[in-house]
Design a protein around this motif. Structure first.
Motif, mmCIF file in Angstrom:
data_model
loop_
_atom_site.group_PDB
_atom_site.id
_atom_site.type_symbol
_atom_site.label_atom_id
_atom_site.label_comp_id
_atom_site.label_asym_id
_atom_site.label_seq_id
_atom_site.Cartn_x
_atom_site.Cartn_y
_atom_site.Cartn_z
ATOM 1 N N THR A 72 -5.094 7.109 -1.323
ATOM 2 C CA THR A 72 -5.333 5.954 -0.445
ATOM 3 C C THR A 72 -6.764 5.441 -0.578
ATOM 4 O O THR A 72 -7.016 4.255 -0.366
ATOM 5 C CB THR A 72 -5.070 6.311 1.029
ATOM 6 O OG1 THR A 72 -5.752 7.530 1.336
ATOM 7 C CG2 THR A 72 -3.592 6.473 1.307
ATOM 8 N N ILE B 159 -7.642 2.340 -3.156
ATOM 9 C CA ILE B 159 -7.004 1.031 -2.972
ATOM 10 C C ILE B 159 -7.935 0.119 -2.171
ATOM 11 O O ILE B 159 -8.556 0.546 -1.193
ATOM 12 C CB ILE B 159 -5.664 1.174 -2.216
ATOM 13 C CG1 ILE B 159 -4.691 2.067 -3.006
ATOM 14 C CG2 ILE B 159 -5.032 -0.200 -1.962
ATOM 15 C CD1 ILE B 159 -3.417 2.403 -2.244
ATOM 16 N N ASN C 128 0.832 -1.211 0.000
ATOM 17 C CA ASN C 128 0.000 0.000 0.000
ATOM 18 C C ASN C 128 0.862 1.255 0.000
ATOM 19 O O ASN C 128 0.538 2.246 -0.661
ATOM 20 C CB ASN C 128 -0.925 0.007 1.225
ATOM 21 C CG ASN C 128 -1.992 -1.063 1.119
ATOM 22 O OD1 ASN C 128 -2.326 -1.506 0.030
ATOM 23 N ND2 ASN C 128 -2.526 -1.473 2.256
ATOM 24 N N ILE D 11 -7.712 -3.762 -0.366
ATOM 25 C CA ILE D 11 -6.731 -4.785 0.017
ATOM 26 C C ILE D 11 -7.274 -6.187 -0.252
ATOM 27 O O ILE D 11 -8.382 -6.514 0.168
ATOM 28 C CB ILE D 11 -6.381 -4.679 1.521
ATOM 29 C CG1 ILE D 11 -5.773 -3.304 1.846
ATOM 30 C CG2 ILE D 11 -5.449 -5.810 1.946
ATOM 31 C CD1 ILE D 11 -5.582 -3.065 3.347
#
Lengths: 314, 264
Positions: free
Chosen positions: A201, A204, A191, A206
């Protein structure tokens, strides 16, 4: 005697990510507490469920899975529409035909398929590469370009191939799935590397890698749980929402593949429950987007989420 | 670990000259360097050369410059309540008051000020009798500050107890007492107050100051230290703080942890 409900005071929150555009845009994340603790904090967005489709006729699927998509299995756009009819919040297109051993389709071919699928549906689209780093690095930027402006979710980017995929996502205005092999330290590092390329941010998602029930689910559970507590304690590099690629794990288990037996009972029921149990467990750990294959799994998981989203009496 | 950058202080020659000449550049430069270096707060202190009546104006000037140059809040450092309040009035965000002692008259001035401006405040575990000789006496004074802060409605996470670090070359026996105080302050209230030290004091007039500073910082972190007023422009010091932070499992490890510590 009245019971005092213990409440944790968290200093931070999960990032919120918007996917898709128009009226069916979806937001995930943004929680200020652990999953479903409505008495303690805000959960502005419920977890969502995607159905997974393929650009090729799937091999080795049991009849009770392929039959629900009868007539559309060779046609990704029609298949995607069918998923929306079944109530999928998102559709995940898996570009399996780009795999060097499964057709080695070109980036241009893959992008054309993705564009067809995107044009056929109004819900957000996830596009997954074949999982071979070099090939995905070539295919996904082409897909990103073909889908420019549609705010899709593309992946998976690994530490080996993230640069070209992230560049494609930035150019095409998409979010990226950052994938790491069941390792929270590598997840955080990836990241950081991605944000150093100036992707925001909140672009994104995960993918921590998961195991199906009985196949390492608890490792994924504890990693996702640590990510969530890290996010709530202010770790910005672990505060992104989490995608759970459940279908690919659940349907390869022995429990999902073994035909009806007297001991284990009906395969259909067992396989769907395996997918549902894997997804719901990891949603309770802190997962935000579950990608599953059977529409009945989708239905069960969504019912479960709806119940968990009800405010608690205390 | 919250680092409070100590550099904008009239005790330093370049800052003193900047104040005397009303030259904004050195102040802004230190604000930027400390912000990039990993500071969470910028300490601002007019220094002793500014007369008492000029201190409020200089404090206001310093706070405005520091906050123009960096996004960080300030730690308003003065023995003059008027200077502190002048800083609070122009401050953006949540300031920190540096500091009150356990003397009642001081607590009666500064704690209401912290409450009024919703500021954090540093409480020095000392009084007009001086710095206590051991941990127990430090803790007794810390408890008085805790009780008074609580009475003024100041949340414990906004109270930073400073056990007072003395130079190792003249008061070596105080160093372990400070560490013991750091451990036990956490037992004084629930939630616990935070802790802070004026780090560079440990190495006053010693050779090898950076080594003493960073070694002591890491030891104090292991005893539960939450914040330090320190030379954030010392990269080795910040690296040591970041590494101790990771080794104490305060944050999840990643290969770029030295960088993420500075970017938090």
């Amino acid at each position: 005697m009245a019971v005092t409900i213990a409440k944790e005071r968290w200093s931070s929150k999960c990032l919120e990510v918007a996917l898709g555009s128009g009226p069916k845009q979806i937001k995930v994340g943004g929680e200020t507490t652990l999953p479903f603790l409505h008495f303690e904090g805000e959960t502005p967005n419920a977890p969502v469920v995607a159905l997974e489709i393929f650009d090729a006729q799937p091999q080795e699927w049991p009849d009770f899975l392929s039959s629900v998509y009868e007539g559309v299995l060779g046609d990704p756009a029609a298949w995607a529409k069918k998923c929306v009819e079944y109530g999928a919040d998102l559709v995940a297109l898996h570009l399996s035909r780009t795999h060097p051993d499964q057709g080695d389709a070109s980036p241009e071919d893959a992008a054309a398929v993705a564009a067809d699928v995107a044009a056929a549906i109004d819900v957000p689209l996830i596009v997954l590469g074949c999982g071979v780093d070099e090939k995905d690095a070539a295919v996904l930027p082409e897909v990103a370009n073909a889908l420019a402006g549609k705010n899709c979710l593309l992946g998976c980017a690994s530490q080996e191939n993230y640069k070209s995929i992230v560049a494609g996502c930035i150019a095409g205005g998409h979010a990226v799935i950052a994938s790491s092999p069941l390792d929270i330290n590598l997840a955080k590092q990836l990241n950081i590397l991605i944000t150093e390329m100036n992707l925001e941010t909140d672009r994104i998602i995960i993918d921590p890698s998961i195991g199906g029930l009985g196949y390492g689910l608890e490792y994924a559970y504890s990693i996702i749980e640590r990510m969530r507590t890290g996010a709530l304690m202010g770790d910005k590099m672990l505060a992104m929402p989490v995608v759970l690629l459940v279908g690919q794990e659940a349907w390869k288990t022995k429990e999902a593949k073994t035909p009806d037996t007297p001991d284990w009972g009906e395969q259909r029921k067992r396989a769907i429950l395996w997918e549902v149990a894997t997804a719901t467990s990891l949603i309770h750990a802190g997962g935000h987007i579950a990608v599953v294959r059977h529409p009945e799994s989708l239905k069960h998981i969504k019912e479960h989420i709806a119940k968990m989203m009800k405010p608690q009496a205390y | 670990m919250e680092l409070i950058g100590e550099r904008i202080n009239g005790m330093f020659k370049d800052v003193r000259e900047a104040i005397l000449n009303r030259d904004p550049e050195p102040i802004k430069r230190h604000a930027v360097l400390q912000s990039q270096g990993g500071a969470r707060y910028i300490d601002v202190n007019t220094g002793p050369t500014v007369s008492a009546e000029d201190q409020p104006g200089v404090m206001e000037w310093l706070v405005k410059l520091a906050q123009e140059a960096s996004p960080l809040p300030c730690c308003l450092d003065s023995t003059n309540p008027d200077a502190i309040e002048a800083g609070l009035k122009v401050h953006r965000g949540k300031a920190m008051i540096n500091s009150t002692t356990a003397d009642q008259w001081k607590m009666d001035v500064y704690l209401p000020m912290a409450a009024k401006y919703n500021a954090a405040i540093i409480g020095l575990a000392m009084n007009d009798k001086g710095v206590p000789k051991d941990a127990n006496d430090r803790l007794a004074l810390a408890m008085e500050i805790v009780a008074n802060a609580d009475a003024h409605g100041i949340p414990m996470p906004d109270l930073y107890i400073d056990p007072l670090v003395l130079p190792v070359n003249v008061a070596q026996e105080h160093v372990p007492e400070v560490l013991e105080t750091l451990r036990q302050v956490k037992l004084l209230a629930s939630p616990a107050p935070r802790t802070v030290v004026g780090l560079s004091n440990v190495s006053q007039r010693c050779p090898n100051r950076p080594l003493l500073n960073r070694t002591f910082l890491v030891m104090a972190q292991a005893c539960g230290l939450d914040a330090a007023i320190a030379d954030v422009e010392d990269g080795d010091l910040v690296d040591a703080a970041a590494t101790a932070h990771i080794l104490l499992n305060k944050e999840i490890y990643c290969d770029s942890y030295l960088k993420t510590f500075r970017q938090r």
